[in-house]
Design a protein around this motif. Structure first.
Motif, PDB file in Angstrom:
ATOM      1  N   ARG A 126      -5.365   1.459  -1.955  1.00 28.93           N
ATOM      2  CA  ARG A 126      -4.403   2.557  -1.756  1.00 28.93           C
ATOM      3  C   ARG A 126      -3.743   3.015  -3.064  1.00 28.93           C
ATOM      4  O   ARG A 126      -2.538   2.825  -3.262  1.00 28.93           O
ATOM      5  CB  ARG A 126      -3.323   2.129  -0.754  1.00 28.93           C
ATOM      6  CG  ARG A 126      -3.798   2.117   0.680  1.00 28.93           C
ATOM      7  CD  ARG A 126      -2.812   1.428   1.580  1.00 28.93           C
ATOM      8  NE  ARG A 126      -2.792  -0.012   1.353  1.00 28.93           N
ATOM      9  CZ  ARG A 126      -1.778  -0.809   1.660  1.00 28.93           C
ATOM     10  NH1 ARG A 126      -0.681  -0.303   2.182  1.00 28.93           N
ATOM     11  NH2 ARG A 126      -1.839  -2.097   1.437  1.00 28.93           N
ATOM     12  N   SER A 148       0.091   4.407  -3.909  1.00 30.33           N
ATOM     13  CA  SER A 148       1.092   3.871  -2.982  1.00 30.33           C
ATOM     14  C   SER A 148       1.868   2.747  -3.653  1.00 30.33           C
ATOM     15  O   SER A 148       1.474   2.226  -4.691  1.00 30.33           O
ATOM     16  CB  SER A 148       0.422   3.344  -1.708  1.00 30.33           C
ATOM     17  OG  SER A 148      -0.305   2.157  -1.980  1.00 30.33           O
ATOM     18  N   TRP A 159      -4.281  -3.264   6.158  1.00 29.09           N
ATOM     19  CA  TRP A 159      -5.102  -2.421   5.276  1.00 29.09           C
ATOM     20  C   TRP A 159      -6.195  -3.244   4.593  1.00 29.09           C
ATOM     21  O   TRP A 159      -7.326  -2.772   4.401  1.00 29.09           O
ATOM     22  CB  TRP A 159      -4.221  -1.750   4.217  1.00 29.09           C
ATOM     23  CG  TRP A 159      -3.275  -0.748   4.795  1.00 29.09           C
ATOM     24  CD1 TRP A 159      -1.930  -0.894   4.958  1.00 29.09           C
ATOM     25  CD2 TRP A 159      -3.604   0.549   5.297  1.00 29.09           C
ATOM     26  NE1 TRP A 159      -1.389   0.222   5.522  1.00 29.09           N
ATOM     27  CE2 TRP A 159      -2.392   1.141   5.740  1.00 29.09           C
ATOM     28  CE3 TRP A 159      -4.787   1.281   5.414  1.00 29.09           C
ATOM     29  CZ2 TRP A 159      -2.339   2.409   6.294  1.00 29.09           C
ATOM     30  CZ3 TRP A 159      -4.735   2.549   5.968  1.00 29.09           C
ATOM     31  CH2 TRP A 159      -3.532   3.110   6.394  1.00 29.09           C
TER      32      TRP A 159
END
Length: 312
Positions: free
Chosen positions: A159, A162, A281
């Motif tokens: 990610r 982020s 995730w």
């Protein structure tokens, strides 16, 4: 009245049961042993790194003890252990493999064990890219699509942009890239190249890569740390040997999924020893990476079957 167990008969029974296994069954067992070895190796490296030891020092010790473990095989092979017509390829393979090892040790010091393991599964994706660029191998659209999906799984896991992003994740990807480069370079070597020579030159090149930085960052290990360092070297060598045995014993598409059990084992070890719990995730990204890499292995099998029939 109690009798001591007959260790000879126990060994014989164990050998009989092992021989009764199919080649695929033996290959699966070797792969599970390799996954266990690599996970325990990660546990030792992470313990040393969290104790303040530099990754270069761990790498140098890992290679040194691996060379010690190789000494009986070098003695048996004699001068043949160093004989090769491709010293440059061996040097490059050792340097890239050594870089991968250093990146892996750094990543283990800064990331959860399960996350480093999951990102390591991207190695087949990098291997495809490098095979196209270096070996000029043709790749059809299905493998390209699977590779793209696999890298989407990487994006899900790391990610970028982020608050959860950690630069050490990129270092873990460089670990996978280094392993892939070493794999591609192995394909440049002829079939008859000695396996002992491959291991010896890999260790020597990796030793030279880590030597100066390790000396500059050296601190005297305690007795327990020396034992852990020896474990890192021996476990790493044994695990590599188990991987070779697995793929020699069984079909690649059969044993490949057993390597993914390493993620579950890494999760358990990370939780028990470091209180690490992978987030959703990480699991989602790992599932995408695993699915794409297994599809690539499956397509390789389909491609190889007609060639094998022609050879018959």
């Amino acid at each position: 009245m109690e009798f001591a167990p007959d260790h000879h008969s126990l060994t014989q029974r164990a050998l009989q049961r092992w021989r009764a296994l199919s080649p695929n069954g033996q290959g699966a067992a070797w792969m599970l042993l390799a996954g266990t070895g690599f996970t325990l190796n990660g546990l030792l490296v992470k313990t040393l790194a969290q104790g303040g030891m530099d990754p270069f020092q761990i790498s140098l010790a890992r290679v040194f003890f691996a060379l010690v473990a190789l000494l009986p095989f070098i003695w048996k092979a004699g001068p043949g252990a160093f004989r090769t017509r491709h010293p440059v390829v061996h040097l490059l393979r050792g340097l890239f493999g050594g870089m991968a090892m250093l990146c892996g040790f750094y990543a283990l010091a800064h990331l959860p064990l399960a996350q480093v393991t999951a990102l390591g599964f991207t190695q087949p994706l990098f291997t495809i890219l490098l095979a196209v660029l270096i070996l000029r191998e043709p790749v059809r659209w299905r493998r390209w699509a699977a590779t793209a999906v696999g890298f989407c799984g990487v994006l899900v896991m790391i990610r970028p942009g982020s608050g959860a992003f950690d630069p050490a994740m990129l270092v873990a990807l460089f670990m996978a890239l280094g392993i892939a480069m070493a794999v591609v370079l192995v394909k440049r070597l002829p079939v008859g190249e000695s396996h002992t020579a491959m291991l010896v030159y890999f260790c020597l090149a990796s030793f030279l890569l880590a030597l100066v930085p390790a000396i500059l960052n050296w601190r005297n290990p305690t007795g327990m740390e020396w034992a852990l360092l020896a474990g890192v070297g021996v476990l790493g060598m044994i695990s590599q040997a188990c991987i070779i045995r697995a793929y020699r014993s069984a079909e690649a598409t059969f044993v490949a999924p057993f390597d993914y059990a390493k993620l579950l084992l890494a999760t358990l070890v990370g939780y028990l020893f470091f209180a690490e719990v992978p987030d959703a995730w990480t699991w989602l990204g790992a599932a995408v990476i695993i699915a794409s890499t297994y599809y690539i292995v499956w397509r390789e099998r389909l491609k190889a079957e007609p060639e094998q029939r022609e050879e018959r």
